[in-house]
Write an enzyme that holds these catalytic residues in place. Sequence first.
Site, short mmCIF file in Angstrom:
data_model
loop_
_atom_site.label_atom_id
_atom_site.label_comp_id
_atom_site.label_asym_id
_atom_site.label_seq_id
_atom_site.Cartn_x
_atom_site.Cartn_y
_atom_site.Cartn_z
N ASP A 1 -11.12 2.35 3.29
CA ASP A 1 -11.34 0.91 3.15
C ASP A 1 -12.84 0.59 3.17
O ASP A 1 -13.26 -0.49 2.77
CB ASP A 1 -10.66 0.17 4.32
N GLN B 1 -5.03 -1.68 9.12
CA GLN B 1 -4.83 -3.02 8.57
C GLN B 1 -5.47 -4.06 9.49
O GLN B 1 -5.18 -4.12 10.68
CB GLN B 1 -3.33 -3.30 8.40
N LYS C 1 0.84 -1.20 0.00
CA LYS C 1 0.00 0.00 0.00
C LYS C 1 0.87 1.25 0.00
O LYS C 1 0.61 2.21 -0.73
CB LYS C 1 -0.96 -0.02 1.20
#
Length: 280
Positions: free
Chosen positions: A121, A98, A54
């Site tokens: 996300d 994450q 990322k």
Amino acid sequence: MSAKIIDGKKIAEQTRGKLKAEAEAFVKKYKRQPGLAVVLVGEDPASKVYVGNKVAGCEQVGIKSFAHYLAVDVTQVKLIELIDKLNRDKAVDGILVQLPLPKHIDERTVLARLDPKKDVDCFSVSNAGALLLGEPCLAACTPAGCIELIKSTGVSMSGLNAVVIGRSNIVGKPMAMLLLQENCTVTICHSRTKDLAKVTKQADILVAAIGKKEFVTGDMVKSGAIVIDVGINRHEGKLYGDVNFGEVSKVAGYITPVPGGVGPMTITMLLANTLKAARA
Ligand code: NDP
């Protein structure tokens, strides 16, 4: 018939080229780079690789990344303090935590703390709800990437039968919502679905998000269907999808490979969401 391969790697590269140009235009207009904060708790090797990819993706398109590595025993209070700080930080347009988080931290509480405008996300209740209601929002990265891959075939989705195998909050459910927005007739299947093959055989678009190596076989697929394989299954050092590629590619019209299909698009859509959040 032999299916056309949907080359996710190539489409991701082309999309990143466009994002780079958009990031440059953003810098010209706002005199700063768009910014993505990535938060990793602990030392999980797979998560470290994902975070590294990322950060590298950000660099490639000109997004500034702010990586925060926290110890595995960090308290939930400390993690939430960091989220609050990032929510307030004007240089940060997107925040990604994450997953999975260690067991002593409640994922839902942490995700709920994210400013929905920075939740790139799209795992928070707020963004999931907006997606369900069809309100403008950031869309979950993996399903959004799948939609781009389907669009790349040039086939109009409107009115097609779409079947999604899997009903997880991060893939199956948002995937179904995005297909509905494209005017597909959508069916969601799961582990309790009766006569799964009978349902999947009706699919003009079949999305497999199960987490079981080569689960979808040739006899489950309609001739000419678009087959999107979300699965990532590691077996004896090799990656496998949820679709038996050898069999299904003989029946389908289009198919994504694993690796090189959905995977490369997921991070690309995260970068796209960060730019969208920056411009909002
Ligand atoms: P989950 O384990 O959360 O969900 C799996 C789903 O598959 C569940 O809804 C489950 O049904 C369903 N399922 C399991 N067995 C069967 C069966 N025999 N018949 C029908 N349905 C079944 O997985 P995720 O959604 O998180 O991920 C799915 C796959 O996608 C994984 O391989 C994951 O690694 C991969 N993935 C890939 C990404 C990428 O970027 N390429 C990103 C995210 C995930 P039930 O709800 O009834 O249990």
